[in-house]
Each structure stands twice: as structure tokens, then as C-alpha cells.
Design an enzyme around this catalytic site. Structure first.
Site, PDB file in Angstrom:
ATOM      1  N   ASP A 246       0.855  -1.192   0.000  1.00 58.81           N
ATOM      2  CA  ASP A 246       0.000   0.000   0.000  1.00 58.81           C
ATOM      3  C   ASP A 246       0.892   1.244   0.000  1.00 58.81           C
ATOM      4  O   ASP A 246       1.493   1.590   1.013  1.00 58.81           O
ATOM      5  CB  ASP A 246      -0.922   0.021   1.220  1.00 58.81           C
ATOM      6  CG  ASP A 246      -1.970   1.116   1.120  1.00 58.81           C
ATOM      7  OD1 ASP A 246      -3.060   0.843   0.605  1.00 58.81           O
ATOM      8  OD2 ASP A 246      -1.680   2.249   1.561  1.00 58.81           O
TER       9      ASP A 246
ATOM     10  N   GLU B 125       1.966   5.231  -0.151  1.00 58.42           N
ATOM     11  CA  GLU B 125       1.526   6.609   0.091  1.00 58.42           C
ATOM     12  C   GLU B 125       2.353   7.487  -0.833  1.00 58.42           C
ATOM     13  O   GLU B 125       3.531   7.187  -1.106  1.00 58.42           O
ATOM     14  CB  GLU B 125       1.718   7.023   1.547  1.00 58.42           C
ATOM     15  CG  GLU B 125       0.908   6.196   2.540  1.00 58.42           C
ATOM     16  CD  GLU B 125      -0.587   6.183   2.263  1.00 58.42           C
ATOM     17  OE1 GLU B 125      -1.114   7.226   1.813  1.00 58.42           O
ATOM     18  OE2 GLU B 125      -1.219   5.137   2.482  1.00 58.42           O
TER      19      GLU B 125
ATOM     20  N   ASP C   5      -2.303   1.450  -6.984  1.00 57.66           N
ATOM     21  CA  ASP C   5      -0.894   1.290  -6.615  1.00 57.66           C
ATOM     22  C   ASP C   5      -0.051   0.722  -7.757  1.00 57.66           C
ATOM     23  O   ASP C   5       1.020   1.260  -8.074  1.00 57.66           O
ATOM     24  CB  ASP C   5      -0.765   0.368  -5.389  1.00 57.66           C
ATOM     25  CG  ASP C   5      -1.495   0.917  -4.179  1.00 57.66           C
ATOM     26  OD1 ASP C   5      -0.850   1.529  -3.309  1.00 57.66           O
ATOM     27  OD2 ASP C   5      -2.725   0.725  -4.096  1.00 57.66           O
TER      28      ASP C   5
ATOM     29  N   HIS D  73      -4.535   5.800   6.062  1.00 56.78           N
ATOM     30  CA  HIS D  73      -3.587   6.399   5.108  1.00 56.78           C
ATOM     31  C   HIS D  73      -2.140   6.369   5.599  1.00 56.78           C
ATOM     32  O   HIS D  73      -1.290   7.069   5.046  1.00 56.78           O
ATOM     33  CB  HIS D  73      -3.999   7.827   4.736  1.00 56.78           C
ATOM     34  CG  HIS D  73      -5.349   7.913   4.106  1.00 56.78           C
ATOM     35  ND1 HIS D  73      -5.642   7.342   2.888  1.00 56.78           N
ATOM     36  CD2 HIS D  73      -6.514   8.463   4.554  1.00 56.78           C
ATOM     37  CE1 HIS D  73      -6.917   7.556   2.596  1.00 56.78           C
ATOM     38  NE2 HIS D  73      -7.474   8.217   3.596  1.00 56.78           N
TER      39      HIS D  73
ATOM     40  N   ASP E 267      -2.168   0.452   6.770  1.00 60.65           N
ATOM     41  CA  ASP E 267      -3.131  -0.024   5.774  1.00 60.65           C
ATOM     42  C   ASP E 267      -2.801  -1.461   5.362  1.00 60.65           C
ATOM     43  O   ASP E 267      -3.701  -2.290   5.182  1.00 60.65           O
ATOM     44  CB  ASP E 267      -3.133   0.886   4.538  1.00 60.65           C
ATOM     45  CG  ASP E 267      -3.882   2.193   4.790  1.00 60.65           C
ATOM     46  OD1 ASP E 267      -4.524   2.320   5.852  1.00 60.65           O
ATOM     47  OD2 ASP E 267      -3.833   3.074   3.913  1.00 60.65           O
TER      48      ASP E 267
END
Length: 278
Positions: free
Chosen positions: A91, A93, A190, A248, A253
Site C-alpha cells: 500500500d 503513500e 498502486d 492512510h 493499511d
């Protein structure tokens, strides 16, 4: 490990080898071909008096638990085998603002290696990444992700992080052709948009293992019959799970994704690739 032969009474069993076979079916389940287990158990049952297999099954389970095998046995037997040896939960960011900045750059790169048999986390890869096009994080980005400027300043570039991912994959045995693994993400962004888009911008190749994945939202909708509009929050709510950590945060996550996957697997769901070939 012949637990039956050591401390258990064989008075109800005419053939002691039957008891050893029961123990073998329990202790050797991980090595025994999964497609043959049901037939093997049925064959043993047919050789024993009625109710003996079930009785000794519970005795063996208690005996193994006393030797520390209880948790692993439960993990193996509580849900059907998956198609993959490992799930790689990912995941990202990325840099962001309102209105959105372009190009976006990955600033957190976490991966959890999830064992496909036990659905437990076996290893973690986690690095922050130095953005180069927009090196200064916006207040919006920090508020959304919890990532502050000091967490990315001086960190490796995306190219360096991708090299370290490859080293980690090799160390974990994930590059072995006989080992089946697949990435899992919450959505397609992603690996369909973010990583290939930034790699194209920087002139970097995308490793083949990043080109197939499972979209957890699709998997959840197949399993539960409803689409999780709010992503992880809806999936946790639908499965009566507590949300882990901070929304987030990439690594948090990933932990939520892993927890949701484990819960769905325990309900009998078999995960399949959802992405289309590149």
C-alpha cells in the site's frame, strides 16, 4: 512424531498402525499432498471401528497442542488451501495536494509477506522514499498520511528502494520460480497507475512481479456480495473488525489488508488474481 504409540491407549484399535496413521495425517498435513488428504482420511476411517478416528483425532490434537503444535494445526485446518504460497500486501503513500500535484511520487513503500497457508505475516519490507520532483511535502499530504518532512528527507530514491525490494524478494525466496506469490492492494491504483506512472516518468523498468495483483476490493465484493465504497473502513465494518492504526499510513493499511484477508480465508474464500495481464 508418533504420539499415538507413546502415551495413548490402543485398546479400541485392533491395528496399532492405524493409530500411527492418524497421527501421521495430523502431523504431516503440511507435507502430505492436499488433494490426497480427504481420501487418506477416508481410507483410515474404513479400517477402524466406528468413532475411533474421531476420538483419536481429538486426542491427537490435544496431545500435539501440549507439544506446541496446536496453533499451527488450527491454522492449517481452519480454511482451505490458497492458490499462492505467499501474498505480498502493498500500500503506497504518495505526494498529494488539493488540487492534485503532478507527477505524484511514492513516499512510503511497505510490503507484508503473508504466508498463504497460515495467513500470518512472516516478513516486512518498509521504507520511506525521497521525492525528487516535489521534494517538499504539502501540509495536506502530511495531514492525510501522517508523514512529515523529516521522514523523507535523506531517504533513498525510488530507484534505490526498488533495488532493495528486489534484494528483499530474493532473500525471502520469492524469486524462486517454484514459489507462487502475488501482490495484494486495496484497489488498482498502486500497481496499475502509481508505480508504472512514476517509473515511466523517471525512465525506470517495472519488475514483472509488480505486473499482476489481487485487488482486495474486488475480492471482498466476490466474497461478501457488496462493493466497499470506502475501502478498508467498509471492509473492516462488514467483517466486524477493528481498524488497525492510522488511516492512510501505508504500513498500517497493509496490516488492515492482511487482517481482512485472513478473516476472508477463514470463511473459506480462495483468493485469485484480479488484474488483467499487461
Amino acid at each position: 512424531m508418533y504420539v499415538c504409540m507413546s502415551n495413548l491407549s490402543l485398546s479400541s484399535v485392533s491395528d496399532a498402525s492405524g493409530c500411527s496413521m492418524i497421527a501421521l495425517l495430523h502431523t504431516g498435513a503440511a507435507k502430505f499432498p492436499q488433494n490426497l488428504l480427504p481420501r487418506a482420511r477416508q481410507a483410515v476411517c474404513s479400517l477402524l471401528p466406528a468413532g475411533v478416528f474421531e476420538g483419536y483425532s481429538s486426542i491427537v490434537s490435544r496431545k500435539l497442542a501440549s507439544h506446541g503444535f496446536g496453533a499451527s494445526m488450527a491454522a492449517m485446518s481452519s480454511f482451505p488451501p490458497q492458490r499462492y504460497h505467499y501474498f505480498l500486501v502493498l500500500d503506497f503513500e504518495a505526494t498529494c495536494d488539493k488540487p492534485q500535484i503532478h507527477p505524484q511520487e511514492i513516499i512510503e513503500f511497505p510490503i507484508l509477506k503473508l504466508n498463504g497457508r497460515t495467513m500470518e505475516i512472516e516478513s516486512t519490507f518498509h521504507m520511506y522514499v525521497q521525492p525528487v520532483v516535489h521534494p517538499q511535502l504539502t501540509p495536506f499530504c502530511t495531514e492525510l498520511t501522517g508523514i512529515i518532512q523529516g521522514m523523507v528527507d535523506g531517504q533513498p530514491s525510488l530507484q534505490q528502494v526498488l533495488e532493495r525490494v528486489d534484494e528483499w524478494m530474493a532473500k525471502e525466496g520469492l524469486l524462486d520460480p517454484s514459489v507462487k506469490s502475488i501482490f495484494v492492494t486495496c484497489g488498482d491504483w498502486d500497481l496499475k497507475v502509481m508505480l508504472p506512472g512514476q517509473c515511466q516518468y523517471l525512465g525506470l523498468p517495472v519488475a514483472d512481479y509488480f505486473k499482476q495483483w489481487i485487488n482486495l476490493k474486488k475480492a471482498y465484493s466476490f466474497a461478501m456480495g457488496s462493493w466497499p465504497k470506502n475501502g478498508l473502513l467498509d471492509m473492516n465494518k462488514g467483517l466486524n473488525l477493528q481498524h488497525i492504526g492510522r488511516p492512510h499510513s501505508g504500513i498500517d493499511d497493509c496490516k488492515n489488508i492482511a487482517n481482512i484477508m485472513k478473516t476472508l480465508a477463514h470463511r473459506g474464500f480462495i483468493f485469485k488474481q484480479t488484474s488483467k495481464p499487461f
